[in-house]
Design a protein around this motif. Sequence first.
Motif, short mmCIF file in Angstrom:
data_model
loop_
_atom_site.label_atom_id
_atom_site.label_comp_id
_atom_site.label_asym_id
_atom_site.label_seq_id
_atom_site.Cartn_x
_atom_site.Cartn_y
_atom_site.Cartn_z
N LYS A 1 12.54 -11.35 -6.00
CA LYS A 1 12.80 -10.07 -6.25
C LYS A 1 12.11 -9.01 -5.55
CE LYS A 1 14.84 -7.79 -10.29
NZ LYS A 1 15.08 -7.81 -11.90
N THR A 2 12.35 -7.73 -5.56
CA THR A 2 11.51 -6.50 -5.26
C THR A 2 11.97 -5.38 -5.95
OG1 THR A 2 13.28 -5.70 -3.39
CG2 THR A 2 11.49 -7.51 -2.68
N PHE B 1 0.92 2.16 -16.67
CA PHE B 1 1.58 0.95 -17.39
C PHE B 1 3.24 0.71 -17.24
CE2 PHE B 1 -2.21 2.16 -19.04
CZ PHE B 1 -3.06 0.85 -19.81
N VAL B 2 3.59 -0.13 -16.90
CA VAL B 2 4.96 -0.53 -16.09
C VAL B 2 5.28 -1.62 -16.77
CG1 VAL B 2 6.09 -1.11 -14.11
CG2 VAL B 2 4.24 0.74 -14.02
N ASN B 3 6.90 -1.56 -17.33
CA ASN B 3 7.39 -2.74 -17.62
C ASN B 3 7.73 -3.76 -16.43
OD1 ASN B 3 10.09 -4.44 -18.21
ND2 ASN B 3 10.50 -2.91 -19.88
N PRO B 4 7.47 -4.93 -16.86
CA PRO B 4 7.37 -6.17 -15.59
C PRO B 4 8.86 -6.45 -15.36
CG PRO B 4 6.69 -7.06 -17.96
CD PRO B 4 6.99 -5.37 -18.23
N ASP B 5 9.79 -6.20 -16.22
CA ASP B 5 11.12 -6.61 -15.81
C ASP B 5 11.84 -5.65 -14.84
OD1 ASP B 5 11.01 -8.90 -17.33
OD2 ASP B 5 11.46 -7.64 -19.23
N TRP C 1 0.64 -1.20 0.13
CA TRP C 1 0.09 -0.03 0.04
C TRP C 1 1.03 1.17 -0.04
CZ3 TRP C 1 -3.00 2.02 4.72
CH2 TRP C 1 -3.88 3.02 4.43
N GLN C 2 1.63 1.47 1.13
CA GLN C 2 2.35 2.87 1.26
C GLN C 2 3.61 2.61 1.57
OE1 GLN C 2 -0.19 4.57 4.59
NE2 GLN C 2 -0.89 6.03 2.76
N SER C 3 4.37 1.30 1.26
CA SER C 3 5.61 1.06 1.60
C SER C 3 6.53 1.36 0.25
CB SER C 3 5.91 -0.18 2.25
OG SER C 3 5.19 -1.11 1.89
N HIS C 4 5.90 1.48 -0.72
CA HIS C 4 6.54 1.64 -2.07
C HIS C 4 7.40 0.45 -2.47
CE1 HIS C 4 5.31 5.63 -1.87
NE2 HIS C 4 5.83 5.95 -0.64
N ILE C 5 6.98 -0.77 -2.07
CA ILE C 5 7.66 -1.88 -2.31
C ILE C 5 6.82 -2.85 -3.05
CG2 ILE C 5 8.91 -4.09 -1.35
CD1 ILE C 5 9.34 -2.43 1.08
N VAL C 6 7.41 -3.72 -4.19
CA VAL C 6 6.89 -4.56 -4.97
C VAL C 6 7.50 -5.79 -4.71
CG1 VAL C 6 5.86 -5.34 -7.07
CG2 VAL C 6 5.95 -2.75 -6.66
N TYR C 7 6.56 -7.06 -4.50
CA TYR C 7 7.32 -8.60 -4.25
C TYR C 7 7.04 -9.18 -5.46
CZ TYR C 7 7.58 -7.16 0.64
OH TYR C 7 7.89 -6.35 1.75
N MET C 8 8.02 -9.78 -5.95
CA MET C 8 7.92 -10.83 -7.09
C MET C 8 7.98 -12.38 -6.47
SD MET C 8 9.59 -10.84 -10.85
CE MET C 8 10.95 -11.63 -10.56
N TYR C 9 7.34 -13.08 -6.77
CA TYR C 9 7.48 -14.47 -6.46
C TYR C 9 7.39 -15.35 -7.55
CZ TYR C 9 5.46 -12.58 -2.17
OH TYR C 9 5.07 -11.76 -1.31
#
Length: 268
Positions: free
Chosen positions: A131-132, A160-164, A113-121
């Motif tokens: 990866k984050t 719209f964001v690049n997934p890599d 939400w507000q921590s500006h982190i995206v997790y990838m599994y």
Amino acid sequence: MKKHSALVVLIALASCTNGDKEPVVDESVKPIPTPTISYSILSQYPHDTSAFTQGLEFYKGKLYEGTGDFENSSLRITDHKTGKVEKKHMMGSPSIFGEGITIFNNRIYQLTWQSHIVYMYDINNIDKPVKTFKWPYEGWGLTNNGRHLIISDGTAVLYFVNPDDFRLLSTIRVADNSGPVNYLNELEYIDGFVYANVYETDIIVKINPESGQVVGKMDLSGLEEKFFPNQVPPDRGLVLNGIAYDSTAKKMFITGKQWPKLFELKLN
């Protein structure tokens, strides 16, 4: 010069005279209503009431769900027909609040939400992220169009964001015939369109991802009263939130935060 000056004065006087009149408003011209999308409820299934649903995905016969509520935030895999949680990774903390998810190229992306982190599994192991990424805005909803990730942040904007590398590629502003549509939340990409929950309403809007125009609207009001009355505390904000799509069977699944039901729908 004098003739020119006199002409200017006459024009100015005429403008002042017209300006004294009340503007004419044609009240017959009104925004064209957004077309309503009709649907049929095919089935209803149990849903884990501990799941503060933020993201929902249907993938290879299983329901993937991202949940929020800080320490209770999780990523989980569920049998959608029984509601049984088969696998759960608790990823929240006092500062980490899980949000939307999407599955792209055998990877699961999960916003916070507000921590500006995206997790990838890795799709085969949700025990820990591989990866984050950093994301500069709030994270609300997440989906993909087969090439790019699409993110909402609670405004009328879709990113719209690049997934890599999570590089921002473009944005659109979503609007219907009455103006901008704010509070876009959970997202799902279905047959070339983005479907979005409008937060704290029973509305799902269908968005043209090229123009941002809302081209259809689903009204899901009345589900709680009809199917599970008095089972959701009204003071907890346990609203409709969660859209998944089975592209093979052409069926949609919807639920809400800590709802006891998951609904299977067919768009008519």
